[in-house]
Design a protein around this motif. Structure first.
Motif, PDB file in Angstrom:
ATOM      1  N   GLY A 167       0.814  -1.206   0.000  1.00  0.00           N
ATOM      2  CA  GLY A 167       0.000   0.000   0.000  1.00  0.00           C
ATOM      3  C   GLY A 167       0.851   1.261   0.000  1.00  0.00           C
ATOM      4  N   ARG A 168       0.264   2.306  -0.535  1.00  0.00           N
ATOM      5  CA  ARG A 168       0.979   3.574  -0.723  1.00  0.00           C
ATOM      6  C   ARG A 168       1.488   4.166   0.581  1.00  0.00           C
ATOM      7  NH1 ARG A 168      -1.206   8.220  -4.737  1.00  0.00           N
ATOM      8  NH2 ARG A 168       0.647   9.533  -4.731  1.00  0.00           N
ATOM      9  N   ASN A 371      -8.002  -1.544  -4.425  1.00  0.00           N
ATOM     10  CA  ASN A 371      -6.599  -1.208  -4.650  1.00  0.00           C
ATOM     11  C   ASN A 371      -6.336   0.286  -4.457  1.00  0.00           C
ATOM     12  OD1 ASN A 371      -4.601  -3.452  -5.830  1.00  0.00           O
ATOM     13  ND2 ASN A 371      -6.714  -3.985  -6.313  1.00  0.00           N
ATOM     14  N   GLY A 372      -7.331   0.997  -3.911  1.00  0.00           N
ATOM     15  CA  GLY A 372      -7.098   2.367  -3.493  1.00  0.00           C
ATOM     16  C   GLY A 372      -7.641   3.453  -4.378  1.00  0.00           C
ATOM     17  N   SER A 373      -8.413   3.108  -5.412  1.00  0.00           N
ATOM     18  CA  SER A 373      -8.911   4.125  -6.327  1.00  0.00           C
ATOM     19  C   SER A 373     -10.215   4.740  -5.826  1.00  0.00           C
ATOM     20  CB  SER A 373      -9.130   3.527  -7.727  1.00  0.00           C
ATOM     21  OG  SER A 373      -9.821   4.440  -8.551  1.00  0.00           O
ATOM     22  N   LEU A 399      -7.924   0.213   3.143  1.00  0.00           N
ATOM     23  CA  LEU A 399      -7.968   1.251   2.112  1.00  0.00           C
ATOM     24  C   LEU A 399      -7.153   2.473   2.512  1.00  0.00           C
ATOM     25  CD1 LEU A 399     -11.749   1.042   1.156  1.00  0.00           C
ATOM     26  CD2 LEU A 399      -9.800   0.265  -0.210  1.00  0.00           C
ATOM     27  N   ARG A 402      -3.752   2.114   1.173  1.00  0.00           N
ATOM     28  CA  ARG A 402      -3.598   2.082  -0.282  1.00  0.00           C
ATOM     29  C   ARG A 402      -4.222   3.278  -0.994  1.00  0.00           C
ATOM     30  NH1 ARG A 402      -2.066  -2.715  -2.491  1.00  0.00           N
ATOM     31  NH2 ARG A 402      -1.710  -4.404  -1.027  1.00  0.00           N
ATOM     32  N   GLY A 403      -4.993   4.073  -0.273  1.00  0.00           N
ATOM     33  CA  GLY A 403      -5.861   5.035  -0.922  1.00  0.00           C
ATOM     34  C   GLY A 403      -5.175   6.201  -1.601  1.00  0.00           C
ATOM     35  N   ASP A 404      -5.757   6.627  -2.729  1.00  0.00           N
ATOM     36  CA  ASP A 404      -5.360   7.881  -3.351  1.00  0.00           C
ATOM     37  C   ASP A 404      -6.111   9.019  -2.649  1.00  0.00           C
ATOM     38  OD1 ASP A 404      -7.966   7.736  -4.329  1.00  0.00           O
ATOM     39  OD2 ASP A 404      -7.373   7.302  -6.388  1.00  0.00           O
ATOM     40  N   MET A 407      -9.930   8.514  -2.258  1.00  0.00           N
ATOM     41  CA  MET A 407     -10.234   7.402  -1.357  1.00  0.00           C
ATOM     42  C   MET A 407      -9.972   7.789   0.096  1.00  0.00           C
ATOM     43  SD  MET A 407     -11.351   4.356  -0.932  1.00  0.00           S
ATOM     44  CE  MET A 407     -11.262   3.452  -2.488  1.00  0.00           C
ATOM     45  N   SER A 423      -3.922  10.253   8.246  1.00  0.00           N
ATOM     46  CA  SER A 423      -4.509  10.013   6.927  1.00  0.00           C
ATOM     47  C   SER A 423      -4.885  11.335   6.252  1.00  0.00           C
ATOM     48  CB  SER A 423      -5.744   9.118   7.046  1.00  0.00           C
ATOM     49  OG  SER A 423      -5.367   7.798   7.389  1.00  0.00           O
TER      50      SER A 423
END
Length: 537
Positions: A167-168, A371-373, A399, A402-404, A407, A423
């Motif tokens: 994840g990001r 996947n976070g989109s 999420l 992984r989130g953008d 998200m 976050s």
């Protein structure tokens, strides 16, 4: 050096530029051939090099491949890498990426530096979406960075692999250390990523100063135009004391001048600059350069195809299919590209073009959302609100890793107070510095009771709304909704500017605000005068 010479010679053979030399084989060649046929891998490797160079012998591609394969099968890392490049490029044989990967992996297992690098690059270019490929790529990179004289890009690549695996926003300390090392070795990608991580350190003045220093280095040392834009955005939207207007304006001017520098060129100089920018994989330059090439030899076409990055592919998918170029569509297709490449982009494009979404398309949206989109979650919510809500409620913590941007803003209200602040800082660090994004941050901050962030981003939104009467009117209404009568003065100022620019709806908002009892701005006489003015026109 020998591997490099062999590669150059192999490419020359593929282009048909090697000329047949003497038909008689010299004695040392015959001796090497006999030794190689007896199982000597060093002789087979030497023969392959001689055949590639075609020095004093007749060029023979079949024979070259035979001895190169013999040396590779005998376990010589140099031969395995060279043969892997033949299969990867498809110059002398049909392209076989799996065979190339297997050969690089064998060389890498022996600790061969070239094998490690080629394996990482192959997995990065062709197989980033597969879990097993990410694992193998991570293992190869860990071995590579444990060796002396590791290139800076290897540290960046390992940090990016961790992001893809976990994840990001996962393992921030580990990724920060890797990007620090990459930046110290002069890797521009690592420097930019390090700046982004530092910007996510909430209200940390020292981290912000370091981030802007790194971005300034990218502009002044590496000539990265985009870094100037990132600096302007950092000062306007992401500084602990944002908005910092003077500094933001400085870098906005710098970014504009760098972009205009290209437009001032003419003729061959402009063409050379365009090609140079395309080679740097700038999407805007590629979007102009690639279509201008016309018919090209296969090798050159493959070269430019390998350079086409995600934004250019997304732009093509949108324009070729006649989709409305909305930010949501771009973000949705971008998520599809990261997860499954061109095939998934095509699937999502087809789904967007359908009037009624199918179950398959909805499952695709769910996968992309997981996947976070955020764009995928929004699209899913439009088609199936219940399914989207379940995805959000059941996977909030996952999420958040992984989130953008979109998200994260949706997940934050679902999280516990201890996780919300970080976050929100993560979301701010990657936000597009525009009016709508700033207002979205302010709205989310208000939902979780972050009054300081709410007020700050309303002010930032006001700066970004300058010159846009519709945005000023919209923001004035948002200020009243989020801050109540405490925001009356700011709201009235926004309405007045929008009205002065010709927005009559903003004038009616002013009348309502001036008639609001309990407000410090309550002025029914002024409200009546304004209402008469509106009616007269």
């Amino acid at each position: 050096m020998r591997v490099r010479r062999l590669l150059y010679a192999l490419i020359s053979v593929a282009w048909g530029t090697l000329c047949a030399a003497q038909t008689e084989q010299p004695d040392h060649f015959k001796w090497l051939k006999t030794t190689a046929e007896a199982g000597d891998e060093q002789a087979a490797w030497t023969l392959a090099q001689l055949l590639a160079q075609a020095e004093g012998i007749e060029a023979d591609v079949d024979l070259l491949l035979r001895y190169l394969t013999m040396a590779a099968q005998a376990g010589m890392p140099e031969a395995q890498v060279a043969l892997g490049q033949v299969y990867e490029r498809g110059a002398l044989v049909r392209q076989d990426l799996e065979q190339a990967r297997a050969l690089y992996a064998k060389a890498a297992q022996k600790g061969d530096r070239a094998g490690l690098i080629r394996l990482v690059l192959l997995l990065d270019r062709h197989q980033t979406d597969l879990d097993w490929a990410l694992k193998q790529r991570a293992e190869a990179l860990r071995v590579l960075i444990a060796r002396p004289n590791t290139p800076g890009w290897a540290y960046s690549s390992l940090a990016q692999t961790i992001e893809l695996q976990h994840g990001r926003w996962a393992q921030p300390v580990r990724r920060l250390a890797l990007y620090e090392r990459a930046a110290a070795l002069g890797d521009a990608t690592g420097t930019a990523a390090l700046a982004e991580l530092l910007l996510a350190q909430r209200d940390d003045e020292a981290a912000f100063i370091r981030a802007t220093d790194l971005l300034a280095e990218l502009v002044t040392v590496h000539g990265k135009t985009h870094a100037a834009k990132r600096l302007a955005e950092a000062y306007l939207c992401k500084a602990p004391k944002a908005p910092m207007i003077y500094e933001a304006d400085h870098w906005r001017v710098e970014y504009t001048s760098m972009r205009l520098g290209f437009q001032d060129l003419t003729g061959q100089a402009k063409t050379a600059r365009l090609q140079s920018q395309a080679l740097e994989k700038r999407a805007s330059a590629l979007a102009v350069w690639v279509p201008s090439l016309g018919a090209q030899p296969a090798a050159q076409s493959q070269l430019w195809a390998s350079f086409v990055p995600e934004p250019f592919a997304i732009h093509s998918a949108l324009s070729q299919n006649g989709l409305v170029v909305r930010r949501e569509n771009k973000q949705l297709l971008s998520a599809a590209w990261r997860l499954g490449g061109e095939a998934l982009v095509s699937e999502v494009t087809r789904g967007l073009l359908r009037e009624l979404p199918t179950d398959g398309f909805l499952e695709t949206l769910k996968t992309l959302a997981l996947n976070g989109s955020g764009a995928a979650l929004n699209a899913l919510a439009e088609a199936d609100p219940r399914r989207a809500q379940l995805v959000l409620q059941e996977n909030a913590k996952f999420l958040a890793m992984r989130g953008d941007f979109q998200m994260l803003l949706q997940v934050i209200p679902q999280m516990g107070p201890s996780d919300q602040a970080q976050s929100l800082a993560n979301a701010i660090s990657i936000m597009a510095c525009d009016y709508q994004s700033a207002l979205a941050v302010a709205t989310t901050a208000a939902r979780i009771g972050e009054t300081t962030s709410t007020s700050r981003f309303l002010v930032i939104a006001g700066e970004l709304a300058e010159g846009k009467s519709w945005a000023q009117r919209d923001l004035g209404r948002a200020v009243l909704q989020l801050e109540g009568l405490a925001g009356s003065a700011m709201a009235l100022d926004l309405f007045e500017r929008a009205f002065a620019a010709g927005d009559r709806a903003a004038g009616r908002d002013m009348v309502r605000l001036l008639n609001q009892r309990g407000s410090s701005l309550y002025d029914p006489i002024k409200a009546r005068e304004l209402e008469e003015e509106l009616q007269a026109h």
